[in-house]
Enzyme design. Structure first.
Site, PDB file in Angstrom:
ATOM      1  N   ARG A  50       0.839  -1.202   0.000  1.00 45.53           N
ATOM      2  CA  ARG A  50       0.000   0.000   0.000  1.00 45.53           C
ATOM      3  C   ARG A  50       0.875   1.253   0.000  1.00 45.53           C
ATOM      4  NH1 ARG A  50      -3.442  -0.168   5.038  1.00 45.53           N
ATOM      5  NH2 ARG A  50      -4.652  -1.699   3.858  1.00 45.53           N
ATOM      6  N   ARG A  76      -1.343   6.737   9.943  1.00 43.05           N
ATOM      7  CA  ARG A  76      -1.572   6.254   8.582  1.00 43.05           C
ATOM      8  C   ARG A  76      -1.610   7.434   7.607  1.00 43.05           C
ATOM      9  NH1 ARG A  76      -3.769   0.991   8.504  1.00 43.05           N
ATOM     10  NH2 ARG A  76      -2.886  -0.172  10.243  1.00 43.05           N
ATOM     11  N   LYS A 114      -3.159   1.619  15.085  1.00 43.02           N
ATOM     12  CA  LYS A 114      -3.102   2.614  14.015  1.00 43.02           C
ATOM     13  C   LYS A 114      -3.776   3.910  14.440  1.00 43.02           C
ATOM     14  CE  LYS A 114      -7.154   0.371  11.990  1.00 43.02           C
ATOM     15  NZ  LYS A 114      -7.641  -0.443  10.864  1.00 43.02           N
ATOM     16  N   LYS A 167      -5.395   7.542  12.623  1.00 45.53           N
ATOM     17  CA  LYS A 167      -5.825   8.099  11.340  1.00 45.53           C
ATOM     18  C   LYS A 167      -6.147   9.586  11.470  1.00 45.53           C
ATOM     19  CE  LYS A 167      -7.701   3.710   9.667  1.00 45.53           C
ATOM     20  NZ  LYS A 167      -8.892   2.983   9.173  1.00 45.53           N
ATOM     21  N   CYS A 176     -15.179  -3.063   0.383  1.00 43.19           N
ATOM     22  CA  CYS A 176     -13.792  -3.429   0.664  1.00 43.19           C
ATOM     23  C   CYS A 176     -13.396  -4.596  -0.239  1.00 43.19           C
ATOM     24  CB  CYS A 176     -13.639  -3.808   2.129  1.00 43.19           C
ATOM     25  SG  CYS A 176     -14.409  -5.382   2.548  1.00 43.19           S
ATOM     26  N   CYS A 213      -8.164 -10.702   1.436  1.00 45.51           N
ATOM     27  CA  CYS A 213      -8.126 -10.280   2.834  1.00 45.51           C
ATOM     28  C   CYS A 213      -8.306 -11.468   3.778  1.00 45.51           C
ATOM     29  CB  CYS A 213      -9.212  -9.233   3.104  1.00 45.51           C
ATOM     30  SG  CYS A 213      -9.219  -8.679   4.830  1.00 45.51           S
ATOM     31  N   CYS A 217     -16.247  -8.020   6.612  1.00 48.16           N
ATOM     32  CA  CYS A 217     -16.120  -8.278   8.044  1.00 48.16           C
ATOM     33  C   CYS A 217     -16.471  -6.995   8.782  1.00 48.16           C
ATOM     34  CB  CYS A 217     -14.709  -8.763   8.386  1.00 48.16           C
ATOM     35  SG  CYS A 217     -13.483  -7.439   8.524  1.00 48.16           S
ATOM     36  N   CYS A 275     -13.609  -1.287   6.771  1.00 55.21           N
ATOM     37  CA  CYS A 275     -12.672  -0.568   5.908  1.00 55.21           C
ATOM     38  C   CYS A 275     -13.354   0.314   4.865  1.00 55.21           C
ATOM     39  CB  CYS A 275     -11.734  -1.561   5.224  1.00 55.21           C
ATOM     40  SG  CYS A 275     -10.573  -2.338   6.363  1.00 55.21           S
TER      41      CYS A 275
END
Length: 642
Positions: free
Chosen positions: A77, A146, A232, A234, A454, A460, A499, A503
């Site tokens: 990414r 991120r 993480k 953001k 996603c 994934c 899930c 995302c």
């Protein structure tokens, strides 16, 4: 909440691993030299900080029955503050995904690109090539800041947008890892030729005092320390009135504030947003960021350092499901958070500046930049850049890049802008788009235009249901259902994830499908088009085969009871989940031909009183099976009476 790190407590294995990794070097530096096609579990954790996830082809799992080995590959990414993708970088990514990946690129919901399918043996080559072409992957994943988002549009006559992009880059630099592991591992110590960070950023990172990390004085990592963050983090920067970045979903969000002369004065600051959760775990939450005040531009770096330091020192380092910054805000509340923040930034924040309502815009189609040039927004369905029958999007973008050398900017909603287009280039660029089957925005079904999914299967490892591959057919079925109900012109924001980690930001959607089992989805309702309100869970499991049966009653109720001009998400929010559920439970299939308000209705609904215990059992079954009480009762009675 975990105790302050100044008073050591039990921590997870990941925290121990980070501390022993020599600032994110080991064990990647040694595992790259072994002959295994995969990284160890320790290697996988550290690899994230370098912008990569190890994955298995989950479609290949069936091969296990034949005794074949799992197929490992890496997802990589980019870190692209504000979504800026220089044309040189795009061409490099286009070639790399063909030579080393699965021949597609995937835009992310945080304005970056992903390449899937890279073999471990090629990972160093790909990262090095990206870095030497004005790109980077460091900080795109892992327990650090991120990619910093900003509105994608290059309005040259609206300084607020330029400030947002400028500070997205500066803040990304401020919070980038400093220990040098990235260059040591992937470029053999060579520091690639990239833009030098602003001197003010370097000075702010190293400045002690306001915002200084208490435990990290003179550290190689003056903000993060040896363990980096608990999870993480953001950040997004918005312009007043423009919510194209989904600002409320971020750990930290800034809104640009200018004076009457359009000079930057500072930022309104929001904290504590986040959408990751787990099914059947009420301790995991979705949350919107809250305002804590206004910060003048001269102090913004110190405040950012202070906020990050609070998360670093007070975030839960034992339970990773409880370690995001949002849990501090949820459990402390804003006032206690501001009190603790004073220990790091000892100046009380000013009251936030007044703002206009936030609206979502996607900026598709042709627009003037404000300097005599143009940009064009191109829709990328579910973010997948590929060539397929009827749509050669990958070919179109490559040809535009090679011919005109114009930079791209990715949006937070999977789309892409081509910028700096002169008047005499418009016709040729539009001809390329037309020839390759790229639709103008008014030719795209609005359900598709305002949807996101996603990747989920097959890449994934967290996916428990399909998403990207399922959403096109789901939207087609929804559109067909709407047409049959006389709602052919209706549209709303639809999102799907494989899930509950969220995302594609499903919990802000008007209608969301969140994978809960194979071919089954939890349904969320009541977000809004402008992404300023959380949706709420409606059904725990709806099987994809029961899509029409599950949604028809809701759409009929919406059609019959909506207020003038009211959208589907606003309707669901106004009615509330209990009211919606009650209506659906009493809905008779086929009633959609008549309005509930028609005085001539003749249908009779017979009712039977149940004990509280039976009713509770029945209500629980509705949530588990994703169907109505009526259907369950009728099926049970038919079986019993046989």
């Amino acid at each position: 909440m975990t105790n302050n790190l100044l008073n050591p407590v039990k921590i997870s294995k990941v925290e121990v691993l980070k501390q022993k990794s020599n600032f994110l070097r080991g064990p990647i530096n040694t595992e790259l030299k072994d002959n295994n096609p995969f990284f160890s579990q320790d290697g996988i954790q550290i690899l994230k900080f370098h912008g990569s996830y190890q994955q298995k082809d989950r479609d290949f799992d069936k091969a296990k029955e034949k005794g074949e080995d799992a197929q490992y590959s890496m997802m990589l990414r980019t870190r692209s503050p504000g979504g800026l993708i220089p044309w040189q970088l795009y061409l490099a990514l286009d070639k790399l995904c063909d030579k080393y990946g699965n021949h597609t690129l995937r835009t992310t919901t945080r304005q970056g690109f992903q390449i899937h399918g890279i073999l471990k043996q090629n990972l160093k080559t790909v990262i090095a090539d990206i870095t030497r072409n004005m790109g980077s992957t460091v900080g795109a994943c892992g327990d650090i800041n991120r990619n910093v988002m900003a509105p994608a549009v290059p309005f040259k006559d609206k300084p607020e947008y330029n400030y947002a992009r400028e500070y997205a880059i500066k803040i990304a630099d401020l919070l980038a890892p400093q220990a040098g592991a990235y260059y040591d591992i992937w470029l053999d110590g060579e520091v690639a030729v990239t833009a030098t960070e602003a001197p003010e950023v370097t000075e702010a990172r190293n400045r002690q005092g306001d915002g200084t990390a208490k435990t990290n004085i003179n550290s190689i990592e003056p903000i993060y320390g040896t363990q980096y963050l608990p999870r993480k983090f953001k950040i997004a920067i918005a312009v007043p009135g423009d919510n194209s970045v989904d600002l409320y979903t971020n750990d930290l969000a800034l809104v640009v504030i200018t004076n009457a002369n359009h000079e930057l004065e500072g930022f309104n600051v929001y904290v504590g947003g986040g959408l990751g959760r787990a099914h059947h775990n009420d301790a995991t939450i979705v949350r919107l960021a809250e305002s804590i005040g206004f910060v003048p531009v001269a102090k913004i770096y110190d405040v950012i350092k202070a906020i990050v330091a609070v998360q670093r020192d007070y975030g839960d380092r034992h339970n990773r499901r409880h370690s995001r910054f949002k849990y501090i805000l949820e459990e402390w509340g804003v006032e206690k958070f501001k009190e603790v923040l004073l220990e790091y930034f000892p100046t009380k924040l000013a009251a936030p500046r007044e703002l206009p309502p936030f609206k979502y815009q996607d900026y598709l189609g042709w627009h003037e930049q404000g300097d005599g040039k143009y940009f064009v927004g191109i829709a990328i369905e579910n973010g997948r850049v590929s060539d397929r029958e009827g749509l050669q999007l990958k070919t179109a973008l490559r040809e535009i890049c090679e011919t005109f050398h114009h930079d791209f900017v990715l949006t937070p909603n999977h789309n892409l802008l081509v910028t700096e287009i002169t008047a005499d280039e418009k016709e040729t660029i539009q001809a390329i788009l037309d020839r390759c089957g790229v639709l103008a925005p008014d030719k795209i079904d609005t359900l598709v235009r305002y949807s996101m999914a996603c990747p989920a299967f097959p890449t994934c490892g967290l996916a428990i249901a399909e998403s990207e591959r399922a959403l096109p057919s789901v939207l087609a079925r929804i559109r067909q259902l709407l047409v049959s109900l006389g709602l052919e012109n209706e549209t709303f924001v639809t999102r799907m994830t494989g899930c509950p980690n969220g995302c594609a930001r499903p919990y802000m959607a008007e209608l969301a499908f969140v994978g809960s089992a194979a071919d089954e989805y939890q349904i969320w309702l009541g977000g809004n088009f402008d992404s300023t309100r959380l949706a709420k869970p409606y059904i725990q499991r709806l099987h994809i085969n029961d899509l029409e049966k599950g949604l028809e009653p809701l759409f009929v109720y919406f059609r019959n009871q909506r207020l003038s001009g009211e959208g589907f998400g606003d309707f669901c929010d106004r009615k509330g989940i209990e009211d919606l559920t009650r209506y659906v439970e009493n809905y008779v299939a086929g009633d959609h031909q008549n309005s509930e308000q028609d005085s001539g209705r003749k249908d009779i609904r017979h009712r039977v009183t149940l004990s509280k215990r039976s009713y509770d059992l029945l209500k629980n079954a509705v949530g588990q099976k994703g169907t109505s009480m009526k259907d369950i009762v009728e099926a049970a009675l038919e079986q019993y009476l046989k």
